[in-house]
Design a protein around this motif. Sequence first.
Motif, PDB file in Angstrom:
ATOM      1  N   PRO A  68       0.816  -1.225   0.000  1.00 36.98           N
ATOM      2  CA  PRO A  68       0.000   0.000   0.000  1.00 36.98           C
ATOM      3  C   PRO A  68       0.848   1.273   0.000  1.00 36.98           C
ATOM      4  CG  PRO A  68      -0.960  -1.600   1.506  1.00 36.98           C
ATOM      5  CD  PRO A  68       0.344  -2.185   1.045  1.00 36.98           C
ATOM      6  N   ASN A  72       0.665   4.509  -2.504  1.00 37.87           N
ATOM      7  CA  ASN A  72       0.512   5.879  -1.997  1.00 37.87           C
ATOM      8  C   ASN A  72       1.679   6.774  -2.427  1.00 37.87           C
ATOM      9  OD1 ASN A  72      -0.924   4.710   1.151  1.00 37.87           O
ATOM     10  ND2 ASN A  72      -1.882   5.125  -0.812  1.00 37.87           N
ATOM     11  N   SER A 178      -4.276  -8.730   6.327  1.00 39.16           N
ATOM     12  CA  SER A 178      -3.213  -8.031   5.589  1.00 39.16           C
ATOM     13  C   SER A 178      -1.905  -8.798   5.763  1.00 39.16           C
ATOM     14  CB  SER A 178      -3.052  -6.604   6.126  1.00 39.16           C
ATOM     15  OG  SER A 178      -2.571  -6.655   7.461  1.00 39.16           O
ATOM     16  N   MET A 269      -6.024   2.156   6.220  1.00 38.18           N
ATOM     17  CA  MET A 269      -6.572   1.652   4.963  1.00 38.18           C
ATOM     18  C   MET A 269      -7.954   2.230   4.621  1.00 38.18           C
ATOM     19  SD  MET A 269      -4.235  -0.152   3.573  1.00 38.18           S
ATOM     20  CE  MET A 269      -5.146  -0.698   2.157  1.00 38.18           C
ATOM     21  N   SER A 341      -4.052  -4.430  -6.866  1.00 43.23           N
ATOM     22  CA  SER A 341      -3.542  -4.138  -5.526  1.00 43.23           C
ATOM     23  C   SER A 341      -4.331  -3.009  -4.860  1.00 43.23           C
ATOM     24  CB  SER A 341      -2.055  -3.789  -5.573  1.00 43.23           C
ATOM     25  OG  SER A 341      -1.895  -2.570  -6.238  1.00 43.23           O
ATOM     26  N   GLN A 342      -5.179  -2.335  -5.637  1.00 44.02           N
ATOM     27  CA  GLN A 342      -5.978  -1.260  -5.040  1.00 44.02           C
ATOM     28  C   GLN A 342      -7.425  -1.674  -4.803  1.00 44.02           C
ATOM     29  OE1 GLN A 342      -4.941   2.816  -6.731  1.00 44.02           O
ATOM     30  NE2 GLN A 342      -3.926   1.477  -8.181  1.00 44.02           N
ATOM     31  N   LYS A 349      -1.452 -10.501  -2.024  1.00 41.80           N
ATOM     32  CA  LYS A 349      -0.587  -9.368  -2.367  1.00 41.80           C
ATOM     33  C   LYS A 349       0.035  -9.612  -3.737  1.00 41.80           C
ATOM     34  CE  LYS A 349       1.730  -7.243   0.871  1.00 41.80           C
ATOM     35  NZ  LYS A 349       1.222  -5.882   0.707  1.00 41.80           N
TER      36      LYS A 349
END
Length: 374
Positions: A68, A72, A178, A269, A341-342, A349
Amino acid sequence: MWFNKCRLISGTCRNVIRRSVSTWESSFLRYAEHGDPAKVLRLETEQLSQNLFPSHVAVKFLASPINPADINTVQGVYAIKPPLPSVGGSEGVAEVIAVGAGVADIKVGDRVIPANPATGTWRTYSVVPQENLLKIPADLPIAQAATLAVNPCTAYRMLHDFASLRPGDVVVQNGANSAVGQAVIQIAAHNKWKTINIIRDRPNKADVAQQLASLGATYVITDADFKRSQLIEDLPKARVGFNCVGGKAVSDLIKILEPGATLVTYGGMSKQPMIVPTTAMIFKDIILCGFWMTRYNSEVSLEARSEMLDSVVAIMKAGKLQPPLLEPVLLKDFRGAMERSQEGFVGRKQLLVMDDSVFSQVKKDMGDLQDRCT
Ligand SMILES: NC(=O)c1ccc[n+]([C@@H]2O[C@H](COP(=O)([O-])OP(=O)(O)OC[C@H]3O[C@@H](n4cnc5c(N)ncnc54)[C@H](OP(=O)(O)O)[C@@H]3O)[C@@H](O)[C@H]2O)c1
């Protein structure tokens, strides 16, 4: 005088060009502007000279996950903002293919990971100063090595640095499926600490609960279970909690903390501000704090980092810490991986792998690890 010197240099350059220096062709995912990674990243190539400076090391990247924080960073909303244009990716594993004449501690064939964050690991080859690399055991499976530095180390630090846990003590976390959450479960189980694991409600929640239980999760509940107050009441209370979601998930998690417990926030998240009931602060004396692996790494000695990596690797080698569920994707197919992945509720993953042979090896590693850890 200056002019003469320039002529001399340009003459030298012409000679060098005529001698045709051997190169490695490196492919990489570069962004020149911030935005959606699936749109702003471009697959580009460059030639890297095989004439190495004495202190430099040439590496061939094998695999690198999409975390993540990487998303970002490309979006331009992360705390680290590399100058543009930049290559994406922050962790990954590479194999040493050549070393400069002055490099003593690293040799060809060693496996290495980046020593610093956001150095651009979504690439096939790189030439870097030796101090930018950390050596890791060459026999660690690629899937484990590529995902070692960030998430398992975050889980390890949070479990060790915020409470002095004894066997039987309880830890609670949200975002439990996660990569960090899966590492928390396994490292806690390894130490005989119980975990209460909160996931988002979903149609396949029984499958997710079963997967987390297979890693050693003691309890798995969903955010929807917080409507069942008796179920929440009956759970043991935790000495420390880990939050990577934010919003209302924080007030839910606090219900499972014992008075005086510490709540560590390490992610957001949901992109929502944390909701913390006033009563939790006054009557339960909950301590709120944060953790950032990057800050930890920048504040401790290299010895302390190596010690942490050794401890995490030892748990992996004991078969007690497997990587998160991964979906290997060839570097060239990065756009789909960035999109996936979004998405929420994916359960795997995305792991960028740099060529076909690594792809097959990662698939094999994942099967072997599954067998060894179950
Ligand atoms: N502070 C640090 O040093 C540090 C280090 C490592 C990671 N992190 C942070 O830890 C978090 C997890 O990272 P990771 O690599 O372990 O994640 P990951 O494996 O990519 O998994 C993403 C997790 O986020 C959940 N999620 C996605 N969208 C969500 C939403 N809108 N609301 C609630 N949950 C959502 C997913 O659950 P579903 O299955 O329900 O979608 C999944 O559990 C991230 O925020 C990351 O930046 C921080």
